[in-house]
Design an enzyme around this catalytic site. Sequence first.
Site, PDB file in Angstrom:
ATOM      1  N   GLU A  39      53.977  35.254  30.621  1.00  0.00           N
ATOM      2  CA  GLU A  39      54.028  35.096  32.080  1.00  0.00           C
ATOM      3  C   GLU A  39      55.190  34.181  32.429  1.00  0.00           C
ATOM      4  O   GLU A  39      55.343  33.107  31.843  1.00  0.00           O
ATOM      5  CB  GLU A  39      52.713  34.523  32.601  1.00  0.00           C
ATOM      6  CG  GLU A  39      52.718  34.091  34.062  1.00  0.00           C
ATOM      7  CD  GLU A  39      53.098  35.207  35.025  1.00  0.00           C
ATOM      8  OE1 GLU A  39      54.015  34.988  35.846  1.00  0.00           O
ATOM      9  OE2 GLU A  39      52.505  36.297  34.939  1.00  0.00           O
ATOM     10  N   GLY A  44      47.687  34.518  37.063  1.00  0.00           N
ATOM     11  CA  GLY A  44      47.008  35.085  38.232  1.00  0.00           C
ATOM     12  C   GLY A  44      47.917  35.965  39.047  1.00  0.00           C
ATOM     13  O   GLY A  44      47.454  36.757  39.874  1.00  0.00           O
ATOM     14  N   GLY A  45      49.235  35.811  38.855  1.00  0.00           N
ATOM     15  CA  GLY A  45      50.186  36.675  39.522  1.00  0.00           C
ATOM     16  C   GLY A  45      50.264  36.473  41.025  1.00  0.00           C
ATOM     17  O   GLY A  45      49.721  35.519  41.590  1.00  0.00           O
ATOM     18  N   ALA A 119      60.526  37.775  29.981  1.00  0.00           N
ATOM     19  CA  ALA A 119      60.622  38.739  28.886  1.00  0.00           C
ATOM     20  C   ALA A 119      61.587  39.865  29.227  1.00  0.00           C
ATOM     21  O   ALA A 119      61.703  40.282  30.384  1.00  0.00           O
ATOM     22  CB  ALA A 119      59.249  39.314  28.573  1.00  0.00           C
ATOM     23  N   ILE A 188      47.007  43.947  54.472  1.00  0.00           N
ATOM     24  CA  ILE A 188      47.421  42.555  54.653  1.00  0.00           C
ATOM     25  C   ILE A 188      47.886  42.316  56.085  1.00  0.00           C
ATOM     26  O   ILE A 188      47.542  41.311  56.726  1.00  0.00           O
ATOM     27  CB  ILE A 188      48.548  42.185  53.664  1.00  0.00           C
ATOM     28  CG1 ILE A 188      48.005  42.086  52.234  1.00  0.00           C
ATOM     29  CG2 ILE A 188      49.181  40.858  54.055  1.00  0.00           C
ATOM     30  CD1 ILE A 188      47.283  40.808  51.902  1.00  0.00           C
ATOM     31  N   HIS A 447      14.408  45.586  54.279  1.00  0.00           N
ATOM     32  CA  HIS A 447      14.364  45.438  55.746  1.00  0.00           C
ATOM     33  C   HIS A 447      14.066  43.989  56.101  1.00  0.00           C
ATOM     34  O   HIS A 447      13.187  43.385  55.512  1.00  0.00           O
ATOM     35  CB  HIS A 447      13.278  46.340  56.337  1.00  0.00           C
ATOM     36  CG  HIS A 447      13.095  46.133  57.821  1.00  0.00           C
ATOM     37  ND1 HIS A 447      13.959  46.654  58.757  1.00  0.00           N
ATOM     38  CD2 HIS A 447      12.147  45.428  58.511  1.00  0.00           C
ATOM     39  CE1 HIS A 447      13.549  46.303  59.965  1.00  0.00           C
ATOM     40  NE2 HIS A 447      12.457  45.554  59.844  1.00  0.00           N
TER      41      HIS A 447
END
Length: 481
Positions: A39, A44-45, A119, A188, A447
Amino acid sequence: MVVGELIQERDLIIIGGGPGGYSAAVRGAQLGLSVTLIEQAEMGGVCLNKGCIPSKVFTHAAAKLSDTTHLRDLGIGNGDEVFNLKKLLSYKESVIDGLRSGVESLCKENKIEVILGRASFLGADRIGVENGHQFDIYEFKQGIIATGSSQEMPSGLMENGKRILLSHEIFELEEVPEHLIVNGCDYIALEIASSFAALGAKVTILLDKKEGYPFDESINKELNRLFKKRKINVIQVFELISTNETEDEISVTCINDKNSEETIIGTYLIFSGIRKPNIESLGISRLKIEQTVEGFIKVDENMQSSIPSIYAIGDVTEGPLLAIKAIKQGKAAVESIAGGKPEVDLTFLPIVAHTIPPIVCVGLTEKKARDSGMELRVSRFALGGNGYATITNKKDGFIKVISDSTTDIIVGIHMIGDGAIEMSGSFVQLLEMAAKEEDIKFPAYAHPGINEGLLEAVEALIGQAIHAGPVKIRKKDLLSI
């Protein structure tokens, strides 16, 4: 830059620690694989740190604030409650920090190796990872690309203006805008419009006339009614012409649905933006992985790319750019690598918006069902007829059910109203199992509860709903009860 002297070998390398990436990593560990996750920013990105989680913090706060009148009716509060944006921003950060720490703990507990760095592929079985002055090379048996996507500002706009923001940037503002202009109709954008209106902003939505809302037609009509009720202005536009920013305001000029030029002046302009897959820095062009015209990586049913050692999941692949897709694909990719035979079917992927009230659409819209040639039964049950909705003062909205009248199979369920998000799982399950009307009518429902609305929506298909207007039941339908 210091280059590592040795090429380090790994079994499974996953690039990207967002929802899809870390879910794939945990599933890999569960299956006994040795997993390395890379990462370049925060675990969590985008979803956790900038996107759906911050958005939901704001929609949750807005929903609570909109409840204050009802709370006073219940004897709670005295009407002196004041909204404090700084506290909300602090709460948002605490939620993000807590969830991020949870993801990091999951990786640690599952003995997942986490490497911080950027990467890039050096070959079909080799990547380099750059972290500051350090550059290490890893050789892998299988790799998964889970790098997500990023928003880009539409061309021709003032990208450096402080009053033109991409959607995720609104959650960093330290003031509630006096007049917020929202350009877009994805979930969003609609959540931003709905929540900031509840938080005290004047809101104008610029709705693309050609695209419109992404929901069933009945939901779209109800959404417009509720926006009007909440004094959210919706302008249907054919084209955005220009923007002009000053120190204190932003003006937007567009061609409206009357084919005339119109200028809207506000304090901030929000764009949903154009999402592009995060693959440019990966160096996949040298590998000649098959991609779409838009740049998404082509994958098969197991998320395997045109290069057998490389898989891809989430926003870098075709289809809806949603975290739930990435999570599903991530698990499936790893299960396939481990020798399993997973199946990913996104037919009944729910369309969800945490607006006020929330929206869920699963399956076919009425228009799509009719266009396909189906003979339909269609019904709507208004939540105003539900006892629990009356108790909680959440009477806006309805549940709509679409059924194939020749088979009694439910082909679409759409809801706008409180409880829609929590009920969406049941909607998906029912459509996945090809449930018939009787499958929904047969069980007993708690209910009072919002869930009874689904029962009555299905009963209403043949005039059996109890808490709806009087309808005479045909004898042939009575025989089928």
